[in-house]
Design a protein around this motif. Structure first.
Motif, short mmCIF file in Angstrom:
data_model
loop_
_atom_site.label_atom_id
_atom_site.label_comp_id
_atom_site.label_asym_id
_atom_site.label_seq_id
_atom_site.Cartn_x
_atom_site.Cartn_y
_atom_site.Cartn_z
N ASP A 51 -3.06 6.98 0.20
CA ASP A 51 -1.91 6.08 0.14
C ASP A 51 -1.00 6.37 1.34
O ASP A 51 -0.52 7.48 1.50
CB ASP A 51 -1.16 6.30 -1.17
CG ASP A 51 0.01 5.34 -1.36
OD1 ASP A 51 0.35 4.60 -0.42
OD2 ASP A 51 0.57 5.34 -2.47
N SER A 53 1.71 4.29 1.97
CA SER A 53 2.87 3.42 1.77
C SER A 53 4.19 4.07 2.18
O SER A 53 5.16 3.38 2.46
CB SER A 53 2.95 2.96 0.31
OG SER A 53 3.09 4.05 -0.56
N GLY A 84 -1.75 0.65 1.08
CA GLY A 84 -0.30 0.60 1.19
C GLY A 84 0.26 0.52 2.60
O GLY A 84 1.41 0.89 2.82
N ARG A 86 2.24 -0.62 5.56
CA ARG A 86 3.40 -1.49 5.74
C ARG A 86 3.14 -2.45 6.91
O ARG A 86 2.43 -2.11 7.85
CB ARG A 86 4.64 -0.66 6.04
CG ARG A 86 5.08 0.19 4.88
CD ARG A 86 6.26 1.04 5.29
NE ARG A 86 6.66 1.92 4.20
CZ ARG A 86 7.91 2.14 3.87
NH1 ARG A 86 8.88 1.58 4.55
NH2 ARG A 86 8.20 2.94 2.87
N ASN A 108 -2.44 -2.22 -1.74
CA ASN A 108 -1.68 -1.19 -2.45
C ASN A 108 -2.63 -0.23 -3.16
O ASN A 108 -3.84 -0.46 -3.17
CB ASN A 108 -0.67 -1.82 -3.43
CG ASN A 108 -1.35 -2.73 -4.43
OD1 ASN A 108 -2.38 -2.40 -5.01
ND2 ASN A 108 -0.77 -3.91 -4.64
#
Length: 134
Positions: A51, A53, A84, A86, A108
């Protein structure tokens, strides 16, 4: 369980879930890669979700690290999904001409887990909604 660099690696069945933060320097990146590959072997992991994010910026070092982690994990028999990302990170990668060759992505963490074979548990009639994963 956390790596020597402080990055947690959690096990969910045969999937390892971890994340990458901005503060990852050369030393902690090497420790993270060592721990993740050791955990893939010791836990017989078939999948790894990374992940990103919380990653607000990306540079060539982090991009290279993600590609190398993906390659190492695949060599050990685990599928890796980076989840995730951006929009600003994606834009930066394109502007810098950096390609995450061989890196599979998901919007995600939940979509990444589903791609690795996890499913949301069905809700029973009359039961309150929950986010449990099976």
């Amino acid at each position: 369980m956390s790596t020597p660099g402080g990055v947690p690696i959690l096990r969910l069945g045969d999937v390892l879930v971890t994340g990458v933060l901005n503060e990852l320097d050369d030393k902690s990146a090497v420790a993270f890669a060592d721990e993740l590959t050791a955990r893939i072997v010791s836990d017989s992991a078939n999948g790894v979700l990374i992940d990103i994010s919380r990653l607000e910026i990306i540079d060539s070092f982090v991009a290279r690290m993600l590609m190398e982690l993906t390659t190492m994990a695949r060599l050990l028999g685990a599928r890796v999904i980076v989840a995730g990302m951006r929009p600003a990170v994606a834009i930066t990668l394109v502007e810098l001409g950096l390609r995450l060759t061989g890196v599979e992505t998901a919007l995600n963490a939940e979509q990444g887990l589903v791609a690795l074979g996890w499913q949301r548990m069905p809700q029973r009639p009359g039961e309150a909604p929950h986010d449990s994963l099976r």
